[in-house]
Design a protein around this motif. Structure first.
Motif, PDB file in Angstrom:
ATOM      1  N   ALA A  21       1.017  -1.113  -0.101  1.00  8.76           N
ATOM      2  CA  ALA A  21      -0.083   0.177   0.298  1.00  8.76           C
ATOM      3  C   ALA A  21       0.764   1.245   0.088  1.00  8.76           C
ATOM      4  N   ARG A  22       2.120   1.092   0.180  1.00  4.25           N
ATOM      5  CA  ARG A  22       3.122   2.249   0.073  1.00  4.25           C
ATOM      6  C   ARG A  22       2.885   3.313   1.186  1.00  4.25           C
ATOM      7  N   TYR A  23       2.291   2.642   2.386  1.00  9.43           N
ATOM      8  CA  TYR A  23       2.026   3.383   3.657  1.00  9.43           C
ATOM      9  C   TYR A  23       3.149   3.863   4.323  1.00  9.43           C
ATOM     10  N   SER A  24       3.291   5.058   4.900  1.00  9.57           N
ATOM     11  CA  SER A  24       4.522   5.475   5.434  1.00  9.57           C
ATOM     12  C   SER A  24       3.968   6.396   6.771  1.00  9.57           C
ATOM     13  N   SER A  25       4.563   6.037   7.813  1.00  9.08           N
ATOM     14  CA  SER A  25       4.099   6.693   9.121  1.00  9.08           C
ATOM     15  C   SER A  25       5.365   6.800  10.063  1.00  9.08           C
ATOM     16  N   LYS A  26       6.152   8.148  10.489  1.00 10.02           N
ATOM     17  CA  LYS A  26       7.090   8.088  11.170  1.00 10.02           C
ATOM     18  C   LYS A  26       6.786   7.385  12.387  1.00 10.02           C
ATOM     19  N   GLN A  27       5.592   7.572  12.835  1.00 12.38           N
ATOM     20  CA  GLN A  27       5.269   7.358  14.194  1.00 12.38           C
ATOM     21  C   GLN A  27       5.353   5.631  14.366  1.00 12.38           C
ATOM     22  N   VAL A  28       4.762   5.254  13.438  1.00 10.94           N
ATOM     23  CA  VAL A  28       4.648   3.640  13.206  1.00 10.94           C
ATOM     24  C   VAL A  28       6.078   3.288  13.235  1.00 10.94           C
ATOM     25  N   ASP A  29       6.780   3.687  12.461  1.00  8.15           N
ATOM     26  CA  ASP A  29       8.306   3.304  12.268  1.00  8.15           C
ATOM     27  C   ASP A  29       9.118   3.301  13.472  1.00  8.15           C
ATOM     28  N   GLY A  30       8.803   4.621  14.371  1.00  6.10           N
ATOM     29  CA  GLY A  30       9.487   4.668  15.482  1.00  6.10           C
ATOM     30  C   GLY A  30       9.037   3.667  16.620  1.00  6.10           C
ATOM     31  N   LEU A  31       7.923   3.495  16.596  1.00 10.32           N
ATOM     32  CA  LEU A  31       7.259   2.451  17.465  1.00 10.32           C
ATOM     33  C   LEU A  31       8.005   1.079  17.236  1.00 10.32           C
ATOM     34  N   LEU A  32       7.795   0.689  15.979  1.00 12.05           N
ATOM     35  CA  LEU A  32       8.631  -0.589  15.534  1.00 12.05           C
ATOM     36  C   LEU A  32      10.118  -0.630  15.945  1.00 12.05           C
ATOM     37  N   ASP A  33      10.828   0.442  15.602  1.00  6.68           N
ATOM     38  CA  ASP A  33      12.296   0.555  16.118  1.00  6.68           C
ATOM     39  C   ASP A  33      12.538   0.169  17.620  1.00  6.68           C
ATOM     40  N   ALA A  34      11.528   0.985  18.431  1.00 10.60           N
ATOM     41  CA  ALA A  34      11.715   0.815  19.791  1.00 10.60           C
ATOM     42  C   ALA A  34      11.253  -0.809  20.183  1.00 10.60           C
ATOM     43  N   ALA A  35      10.378  -1.288  19.573  1.00 11.51           N
ATOM     44  CA  ALA A  35      10.117  -2.760  19.694  1.00 11.51           C
ATOM     45  C   ALA A  35      11.258  -3.872  19.443  1.00 11.51           C
ATOM     46  N   MET A  36      11.707  -3.593  18.427  1.00 14.02           N
ATOM     47  CA  MET A  36      12.729  -4.392  17.788  1.00 14.02           C
ATOM     48  C   MET A  36      13.925  -4.263  18.872  1.00 14.02           C
ATOM     49  N   LYS A  37      14.086  -3.496  19.810  1.00  9.71           N
ATOM     50  CA  LYS A  37      15.173  -3.538  20.662  1.00  9.71           C
ATOM     51  C   LYS A  37      14.817  -4.136  21.900  1.00  9.71           C
ATOM     52  N   LEU A  38      13.648  -4.412  22.072  1.00  9.00           N
ATOM     53  CA  LEU A  38      13.217  -5.051  23.522  1.00  9.00           C
ATOM     54  C   LEU A  38      13.072  -6.598  23.537  1.00  9.00           C
ATOM     55  N   SER A  39      13.194  -7.072  24.747  1.00  7.29           N
ATOM     56  CA  SER A  39      13.183  -8.612  24.800  1.00  7.29           C
ATOM     57  C   SER A  39      11.995  -9.011  25.507  1.00  7.29           C
ATOM     58  N   GLY A  40      11.111  -8.063  26.247  1.00  7.58           N
ATOM     59  CA  GLY A  40      10.113  -8.767  27.030  1.00  7.58           C
ATOM     60  C   GLY A  40       8.762  -8.568  25.902  1.00  7.58           C
ATOM     61  N   ASP A  41       8.024  -9.570  26.030  1.00  7.13           N
ATOM     62  CA  ASP A  41       6.870  -9.640  25.223  1.00  7.13           C
ATOM     63  C   ASP A  41       5.728  -8.446  25.586  1.00  7.13           C
TER      64      ASP A  41
END
Length: 539
Positions: free
Chosen positions: A464-484
């Motif tokens: 869909a060529r969707y782009s959201s800086k807010q979503v990307d930032g949340l995903l970046d932060a989540a990728m660094k975490l170890s707790g579900d």
């Protein structure tokens, strides 16, 4: 990873964890002459499709993937819990070929210890060298599975994996991966025999050898194969990490050219399990006293994508209006004959970390008045759009008819463009669509993993060529975490943003459907939706 229901996976569709698959679980029955005196002596005949390659790291048909999942053992395996007659995969992944997996105090070194005395089906020892070979092969460029390295947090890819002893594997890591056990249960990491590969092929990574099937490390091994017709699996006597005494002695998978032929074969008793069933045929089977209909909710999401490079679709109000016009109930009841659930966002029920814990919420209601108001606010009228669908995907083609009609009643003219598999993948991949119907199911059903592939800016599978800086930032932060719990909390924020910004209309989730003869039990619904034959029972 995922594949689209009951049809051959394309490279793009499956890249990633299974990206669009919808499969069913499996069952077993005992027509006259097909079973022994106990379940352990039973022969089961399954109706499905054809097989191309049996290489775990290559894109393949659903049937080939089913075989691989039962032939190769993995370091970890998902546990199951009975629910409504089906053994449903839980969030627990227990050691299988592995005995343990432990990180160093700083999380920089992962040590995997194997169970003692493991063997391949040919009697040769299964050692750490085979695990290293398998991991290095899976993380190489031999197939699509190298994409998993970042989720596993392997820092140096294949070069960071080594055998410390015959039973110990050491892996350099950047930290503790919350997905380690889950991902190493994927059949793409099924353990392969290094010695057999080197003996059977001179090619790098023995792609020609594994295409035909290697030496089994799992509960079943290949006994015979008739190309284009059938493949027969028998229990692997060297597989000692689970008790196979009550598992079917033999499972034959027959190639059924289409759903109708498979259904007729099941009704006549010539097959025991039908994995090719369509919702319409499953509804018919409900009235047949000789058959059972098994279903289970899945996160296999079917959606209407809205390409935001299309000028009119850049306006969120237009996308929201379209979302309010989609006839959700009609799609679930008429296209899917009731074998579907509502979809609340990009990580729908029953996925881990979903916003909908009950499976009852729909992201948007069908509300033509709300749609009309949004289109007026956007200053849009007389809008015409093209909707692209995959001609071989019966669900998509049927859904397109209902969506086209509903949008037309809302003042949006839609032309449906039915493309071949290859042309469809090219169109969504190149971004030349406007509206398109797609589907996705992620092996492991992890919300962050799924969001990364579907909605991260610039991701190839973000059609869909969707782009959201807010979503990307949340995903970046989540990728660094170890707790579900922490990861899922960030994922839920990202999901809600995606719902509000409507890059897709979240149409429905497909149930897993399996038809069997009456005396079938032990059907499994693992996260990848491919049944595990060792659990089959006779009632």
């Amino acid at each position: 990873m995922k594949l689209s229901a009951r049809r051959r996976l394309t490279k793009l569709a499956m890249v990633v964890a299974a990206c669009t698959i919808t499969l069913s679980a499996c069952g077993l029955t005992t027509p006259p002459g097909k079973s022994g005196s106990s379940n352990g002596g039973a022969e089961v005949i399954v109706g499905y499709g054809d097989i191309d390659t049996l290489d775990p790291t290559q894109f393949k048909t659903n049937t080939a993937t089913l075989v691989v999942g039962n032939v190769y053992g993995t370091l970890f395996a998902q546990k199951f819990q009975a629910k409504d007659g089906v053994l449903v995969g839980t969030a627990e992944y227990a050691p299988s070929l592995a005995e343990s997996a432990n990180y160093s105090a700083d999380g920089k070194l992962l040590t995997i210890t194997l169970k003692p005395g493991l063997k391949f089906a040919d009697g040769s020892p299964l050692t750490a060298a085979d695990v290293v070979y398998t991991l290095q092969r899976s993380l190489s460029d031999v197939g699509y599975t190298g994409i998993f390295a970042s989720y596993l947090r392997f820092t140096n890819g294949a070069s960071g994996v080594r055998a410390a002893s015959d039973t110990t594997v050491e892996i350099q890591t950047s930290g503790v991966s919350p997905l380690l056990r889950k991902f190493l249960s994927f059949q793409t990491f099924g353990i392969l025999s290094k010695a057999a590969a080197e003996k059977g092929s001179t090619k790098k990574w023995a792609t020609d050898y594994f295409a035909k099937g290697g030496v089994s490390s799992g509960p079943y091994k290949i006994e015979a194969r008739s190309e284009g017709s059938s493949i027969t699996l028998v229990k692997n006597p060297e597989y000692t990490v689970a008790n196979l005494a009550d598992a079917p002695a033999k499972v034959t998978i027959q190639n059924q050219p289409n759903a109708e032929q498979a259904y007729l074969a099941l009704k006549s008793g010539s097959i025991d399990i039908d994995l090719s069933v369509s919702p319409d045929l499953a509804a018919q089977a409900a009235d047949n006293r000789d058959l059972k209909v098994y279903k289970a909710a899945t996160g296999d999401l079917v959606y209407l994508g809205m390409n935001q490079t299309t000028p009119a679709l850049k306006d969120v109000r237009v996308r929201q209006a379209i979302s309010h016009l989609v006839p959700y109930r009609a799609l679930r009841e008429k296209v899917m004959a009731g074998f579907a659930g509502p979809a609340y966002g990009p990580d729908p029920y029953p996925m881990n970390g979903t916003l909908d814990g009950s499976g009852t919420k729909q992201a948007y209601d069908t509300d033509p008045a709300a749609a009309a108001a949004l289109l007026r606010q956007a200053g849009v009228s007389g809008l015409s759009l093209k909707m692209t669908v995959q001609a071989s995907d019966v669900t998509a083609v049927k859904s397109a008819t209902f969506v086209q009609s509903a949008l037309g009643e809302g003042g949006i003219t839609v032309k449906v463009d039915k493309l071949s598999d290859a042309d469809y993948q090219s169109a969504v991949g190149d971004g030349t669509t406007q509206l398109f119907i797609g589907s996705w199911h992620s092996w492991g059903e992890d919300p962050i993993y799924q969001l990364n592939f579907l909605l991260r800016t610039g991701q190839y599978t973000n059609y869909a060529r969707y782009s959201s800086k807010q979503v990307d930032g949340l995903l970046d932060a989540a990728m660094k975490l170890s707790g579900d719990d922490e990861r899922y909390a960030l994922g839920k924020q990202a999901q809600q943003i995606a719902i509000d910004e409507a890059p897709w209309a979240f149409m429905f989730t497909r149930d897993m459907i399996t038809l069997t003869r009456q005396n079938v039990g032990g059907l499994t619904k693992p996260d990848d939706l491919f049944p595990r034959f060792q659990y089959l029972t006779l009632n």
